[in-house]
Scaffold this active site. Sequence first.
Site, PDB file in Angstrom:
ATOM      1  N   GLU A 179       3.082   4.192  -1.396  1.00 56.40           N
ATOM      2  CA  GLU A 179       3.916   3.702  -2.761  1.00 56.40           C
ATOM      3  C   GLU A 179       4.393   5.312  -3.493  1.00 56.40           C
ATOM      4  O   GLU A 179       3.737   5.583  -4.572  1.00 56.40           O
ATOM      5  CB  GLU A 179       2.854   3.044  -3.506  1.00 56.40           C
ATOM      6  N   GLU A 372       1.792  -4.463   2.705  1.00 56.81           N
ATOM      7  CA  GLU A 372       1.211  -5.095   1.705  1.00 56.81           C
ATOM      8  C   GLU A 372       1.762  -6.277   0.991  1.00 56.81           C
ATOM      9  O   GLU A 372       2.858  -6.182   0.727  1.00 56.81           O
ATOM     10  CB  GLU A 372       0.812  -3.929   0.820  1.00 56.81           C
TER      11      GLU A 372
HETATM   12  C1  BGP Z   1      -1.222  -1.086  -4.069  1.00 59.34           C
HETATM   13  C2  BGP Z   1      -2.084   0.056  -3.205  1.00 59.34           C
HETATM   14  C3  BGP Z   1      -3.459  -0.636  -2.433  1.00 59.34           C
HETATM   15  C4  BGP Z   1      -3.944  -1.802  -3.165  1.00 59.34           C
HETATM   16  C5  BGP Z   1      -3.006  -2.990  -3.709  1.00 59.34           C
HETATM   17  C6  BGP Z   1      -3.740  -3.938  -4.436  1.00 59.34           C
HETATM   18  O1  BGP Z   1      -0.767  -0.556  -5.302  1.00 59.34           O
HETATM   19  O2  BGP Z   1      -1.439   0.515  -2.362  1.00 59.34           O
HETATM   20  O3  BGP Z   1      -4.254   0.561  -2.502  1.00 59.34           O
HETATM   21  O4  BGP Z   1      -4.917  -1.858  -3.787  1.00 59.34           O
HETATM   22  O5  BGP Z   1      -1.927  -2.412  -4.519  1.00 59.34           O
HETATM   23  O6  BGP Z   1      -3.864  -3.644  -5.694  1.00 59.34           O
HETATM   24  P1  BGP Z   1      -5.270  -3.707  -6.366  1.00 59.34           P
HETATM   25  O7  BGP Z   1      -6.163  -3.277  -5.402  1.00 59.34           O
HETATM   26  O8  BGP Z   1      -5.374  -3.030  -7.759  1.00 59.34           O
HETATM   27  O9  BGP Z   1      -5.449  -5.167  -6.485  1.00 59.34           O
END
Ligand code: BGP
Length: 474
Positions: A179, A372
Site C-alpha cells: 500500500e 487483500e
Molecule cells: C491494509 C493493510 C493490512 C491490513 C488490512 C486490514 O491496510 O495492508 O496490513 O491490516 O488493511 O486493515 P485492519 O487490520 O485495520 O482492519
Amino acid sequence: MGFRKDFLWGGATAANQCEGSYAEGGRGLANVDLLPQGADRMDVMTGHKKMFEFDQEHIYPAQTGIDMYHQYKEDIRLFAQMGFQVYRLSIAWSRIFPKGDEETPNEEGLAYYEDIFRECKKYGIEPLVTITHFDCPMHLVKTYGGWRSRKMLVFYERLCRVLFERYREYVKYWITFNEINMILHASFMAAGICFEEGEDEKQVQYQAAHHELLASAIAVKVGHGINPENQIGCMLAAGQAYPYTCKPEDVWEGLMMDRKSYLFIDVQVQGEYPAYGLKMMEREGVRLQMEEGDPELLRNYTVDFVSFSYYNSMCVSADPKLNEGIKGNIFETLANPYLLSSEWGWQIDPLGLRITLNVLYDRYHKPLFIVENGLGAVDRPDENGYVEDDYRIDYMREHIREMKKAVEEDGVEVMGYTSWGCIDLVSASSGEMKKRYGFIYVDKQDDGSGTLKRTPKKSFYWYKKVIESNGEVL
Ligand code: BGP
C-alpha cells in the site's frame, strides 16, 4: 470460461501482525512493534506522536502477534488443507538486518523464512512475498529518519539482493511496498517518519515516497537481474472514489481523490510522474529533490503486475459541510447512503471491486492481483472454538462474484486472489484482535489472554470448496 487454470487462490498475512517474538532470533526493533493498542495508536501511526520505546501504559500487540513465529508449520498445514495455491506473507526487515544498515544479514532470520518457503513448497503453495509491509528497523528511523532519507535506497537494495539470491529457488512473486499510497495517510507506520513540530508534512511525505519509488525500481532491476522469472509488482490501497452526487464539482473531487491513490502506481507502472502529479505537487509547494539518473531508473524498471487491497469504495463531496467523514481503511470518506457498513464502519461494496478492477485495468493494462480483501468482524466461538461466520462467507461470496464478472464479462486479467488475514491476526488500524478476518479462529484476546489454539471456522470449509472448484462453487 471462468477463472484461468493457473489462477492463484490463497490468503495473506503481514509479519508484524502475526509473527510476534519481536526480539527472538536476533530480530531488531521495528517501527511496527511500537504501535500501541488504543487511543494513541492513530497518532503514533501518522507520525504525530513520538513513541520510540515501549512504555508501561500501553499494550503493544505486535510483540506477541498470534505467535506464528513458532506455529507457522501448523498454520501452513491448515492453509494447505484449504487448498491454498498461494500464500502472501511479508518479511520482517529487522529479522534479516536487525539494525537495517549492516553489511551482513542475520542468518537466523534468513533461515527462518527459508523454512517457511520449504514448508510452502511441501504443499505446492506458491509464496507471494511482500518485501516491505509497513516495517522499518527502528535504528533506521532513529538514525536516518526512515524513508525521508535517500540513504534508505542502499539499505533496501541490500535487503532485496539478499532476499532474491537466497530465496531464488523458492519465490518468484514479489511485492515491493505494501500500500504505497499509505505513506500519505500513516507516515510512521508506512515509512518510519515522525514529524517535527511545524514542518511541511507534504514535502516530507512526497520526498519519502520518491525514495520508495526509486527503491521499488531498484528492486525490479536487481530482481530481474538475479532471476528473469521473478514477477515483481507494486501494491496500492484501492477502492474507487465515488462523487457524492452528479454535481460536476463532486465528480471533480472524486477524480482528485482517485489520483491521490494512483499517483505512485502511475510512476511504478508508467515509469514517470504523470503531468497532473507534477502540477499537484507544485500547487502544494512540494519541491521534489530528484537526482541525475532518477528519471531513467523509474523509466527502465517498471513493475510486472499491479496488486491491491480492496475493502471498500470511497465517497467524496465538494461541499465542506458534508465532510464529517466516516472511516474506511484509514482513509476518510463520506458515508454512502446506498451501502451497509461493517462493525468498524467500513462500507461494504462488492460491485465497487468490479469497478475498481476495471478502472485499474483500463488505466494500466497490466495483470492485476487482489492481495487483500475481507471482512473484519467480531466472531463468537462456541465452547470448542468453532465460529459460524456466515457474514464473512456472504461478504467474500459477493466480492468473488464481482471479481468473476470482471474476468468473464469485462475481460480483466486477474492473476489471483489472496483474502486478508486468512488466519486471525492483529488489526493494523486498531491493534485489536477482536477485529477478525480469518478462516481460522485464533484464541487470543485484546488483553493478550488466550490459548492461541487454532480452530477452522465455517468459512474455512466454504473457501476450500471455492478453491477446489476454481471459483465455480460459491
Ligand atoms: C491494509 C493493510 C493490512 C491490513 C488490512 C486490514 O491496510 O495492508 O496490513 O491490516 O488493511 O486493515 P485492519 O487490520 O485495520 O482492519
